[in-house]
Design a protein around this motif. Structure first.
Motif, PDB file in Angstrom:
ATOM      1  N   ALA A   5       0.815  -1.208   0.000  1.00  0.00           N
ATOM      2  CA  ALA A   5       0.000   0.000   0.000  1.00  0.00           C
ATOM      3  C   ALA A   5       0.850   1.260   0.000  1.00  0.00           C
ATOM      4  O   ALA A   5       0.600   2.192  -0.775  1.00  0.00           O
ATOM      5  CB  ALA A   5      -0.942   0.000   1.206  1.00  0.00           C
ATOM      6  N   HIS A   6       1.835   1.313   0.898  1.00  0.00           N
ATOM      7  CA  HIS A   6       2.630   2.529   1.109  1.00  0.00           C
ATOM      8  C   HIS A   6       4.113   2.165   1.193  1.00  0.00           C
ATOM      9  O   HIS A   6       4.452   1.052   1.607  1.00  0.00           O
ATOM     10  CB  HIS A   6       2.244   3.195   2.444  1.00  0.00           C
ATOM     11  CG  HIS A   6       0.777   3.315   2.673  1.00  0.00           C
ATOM     12  ND1 HIS A   6       0.095   2.523   3.565  1.00  0.00           N
ATOM     13  CD2 HIS A   6      -0.131   4.137   2.118  1.00  0.00           C
ATOM     14  CE1 HIS A   6      -1.199   2.849   3.545  1.00  0.00           C
ATOM     15  NE2 HIS A   6      -1.362   3.825   2.676  1.00  0.00           N
ATOM     16  N   ASP A   9       5.751  -0.377   4.049  1.00  0.00           N
ATOM     17  CA  ASP A   9       5.027  -1.634   4.297  1.00  0.00           C
ATOM     18  C   ASP A   9       5.857  -2.823   3.831  1.00  0.00           C
ATOM     19  O   ASP A   9       5.828  -3.892   4.449  1.00  0.00           O
ATOM     20  CB  ASP A   9       3.674  -1.637   3.574  1.00  0.00           C
ATOM     21  CG  ASP A   9       2.686  -0.649   4.181  1.00  0.00           C
ATOM     22  OD1 ASP A   9       2.681  -0.509   5.415  1.00  0.00           O
ATOM     23  OD2 ASP A   9       1.935  -0.019   3.414  1.00  0.00           O
ATOM     24  N   TYR A 118      -3.772  -4.503  10.249  1.00  0.00           N
ATOM     25  CA  TYR A 118      -4.388  -3.780  11.359  1.00  0.00           C
ATOM     26  C   TYR A 118      -5.577  -2.947  10.900  1.00  0.00           C
ATOM     27  O   TYR A 118      -6.159  -2.205  11.681  1.00  0.00           O
ATOM     28  CB  TYR A 118      -3.341  -2.917  12.088  1.00  0.00           C
ATOM     29  CG  TYR A 118      -2.714  -1.853  11.223  1.00  0.00           C
ATOM     30  CD1 TYR A 118      -1.597  -2.143  10.437  1.00  0.00           C
ATOM     31  CD2 TYR A 118      -3.230  -0.563  11.169  1.00  0.00           C
ATOM     32  CE1 TYR A 118      -1.027  -1.178   9.624  1.00  0.00           C
ATOM     33  CE2 TYR A 118      -2.660   0.407  10.362  1.00  0.00           C
ATOM     34  CZ  TYR A 118      -1.557   0.100   9.592  1.00  0.00           C
ATOM     35  OH  TYR A 118      -1.007   1.058   8.788  1.00  0.00           O
ATOM     36  N   HIS A 123      -4.812  -0.782   3.025  1.00  0.00           N
ATOM     37  CA  HIS A 123      -4.329  -2.168   3.128  1.00  0.00           C
ATOM     38  C   HIS A 123      -5.451  -3.157   2.795  1.00  0.00           C
ATOM     39  O   HIS A 123      -5.212  -4.172   2.146  1.00  0.00           O
ATOM     40  CB  HIS A 123      -3.769  -2.448   4.522  1.00  0.00           C
ATOM     41  CG  HIS A 123      -2.446  -1.776   4.774  1.00  0.00           C
ATOM     42  ND1 HIS A 123      -1.364  -2.455   5.292  1.00  0.00           N
ATOM     43  CD2 HIS A 123      -2.030  -0.504   4.559  1.00  0.00           C
ATOM     44  CE1 HIS A 123      -0.344  -1.614   5.396  1.00  0.00           C
ATOM     45  NE2 HIS A 123      -0.726  -0.419   4.966  1.00  0.00           N
TER      46      HIS A 123
HETATM   47 ZN   LIG Z   1       0.744   1.013   4.877  1.00  0.00          ZN
END
Ligand SMILES: [Zn+2]
Length: 265
Positions: A5-6, A9, A118, A123
């Motif tokens: 995602a980022h 990660d 989480y 995500h």
């Molecule tokens: Zn992330």
């Protein structure tokens, strides 16, 4: 191919597995949905550009052959940013990712568990988009990168009792996060690549400083090397088409079975 995602990660969840596969001679490709411009930082101007550079540095340490940004916006933890990845069309984003899977003729795609670990909305979207893309491209192996939730809770609950855990960490919410021990199919030992994993984490310097919320990265990088190898020396995956609770040790374990099934069917 590793889909995240980022920026950062990849370092937290799959860096050891990426370094392992690259060391074995596999072509490792990193695809990131967003530049993470809403990440944790104290007033970093142009955070997206900073994090893009950090991701390239991390990818270089891990031996990636190619880095692709899908170019979506970071939705933020509440998922409410206009133009964010979380609100994008799953079909459109999956089509874009499937195109890269086909270009690379990828054997393997990693996504996240359905909870999005989480629960960050970007995500959760990685799970949706990644699983659809693999279906579209006919990618034989899909692994959901996750964490052994039972192990995580066993570590965190005593820390909470002893007052050593920052209040921002919601242990109750973690009881629904990631994957339970009996769901996990792959435990990939990456202790030999702990140095590369640590360097990948360190490359994301903008996420390790400032503010008073929990800085996972800073906490991890502060661990003495032997403890770091212990804490981050195994990476966890769930593959939905092998029996839950399987004990596979390599990301590509059991994939010839799948090819045989496909050929028979
Ligand atoms: Zn992330």
């Amino acid at each position: 191919m590793f889909f995240h995602a980022h920026p950062d990660d990849e370092a937290l969840l799959t860096a050891g597995t990426m370094a392992l596969l690259a060391a074995e001679g596999h072509r490792v490709v990193l695809v990131v949905a967003t530049a993470g411009e809403r990440g944790l930082a104290d007033d970093v101007a142009g955070l997206g550009a900073v994090r893009t550079a950090e991701l390239h540095a991390s990818a270089a340490v891990l031996g990636c052959a190619r880095v692709v940004f899908l170019g979506y916006g970071d939705s933020g933890v509440d998922g409410d940013m206009p133009g964010g990845f979380a609100g994008a069309s799953v079909a459109v984003a999956a089509g874009e990712l499937a195109e890269i899977l086909r270009q690379e003729d990828a054997d393997l795609l990693t996504v996240y568990d359905p909870a999005g670990g989480y629960g960050h909305p970007d995500h959760v979207q990685v799970h949706r988009v990644g699983t659809m893309a693999a279906r579209l491209a006919g990618t034989p192996v899909v692994l959901e990168a996750t964490v052994d939730r039972d192990l995580l809770l066993r570590v965190l609950r005593p820390l909470r009792r002893w007052g050593l855990l920052p209040r921002a960490v919601d242990v109750g919410a973690l009881a629904r996060a990631y994957a339970g021990r009996d769901e996990i199919t792959h435990r990939v030992r990456v202790r030999r690549h702990a140095g590369a994993k640590r360097a990948a984490l360190a490359a994301h310097a903008s996420q390790a400083t400032g503010g008073d919320t929990v800085r996972t990265l800073r906490a991890l990088l502060g661990l003495p090397a032997p403890l770091f190898r212990y804490a981050l020396g195994t990476e966890y995956f769930v593959r939905r088409d092998v029996a839950p609770g399987s004990h596979l040790a390599h990301p590509l374990d059991a994939w010839p079975d799948r090819v045989r099934v496909a050929a028979d069917g």
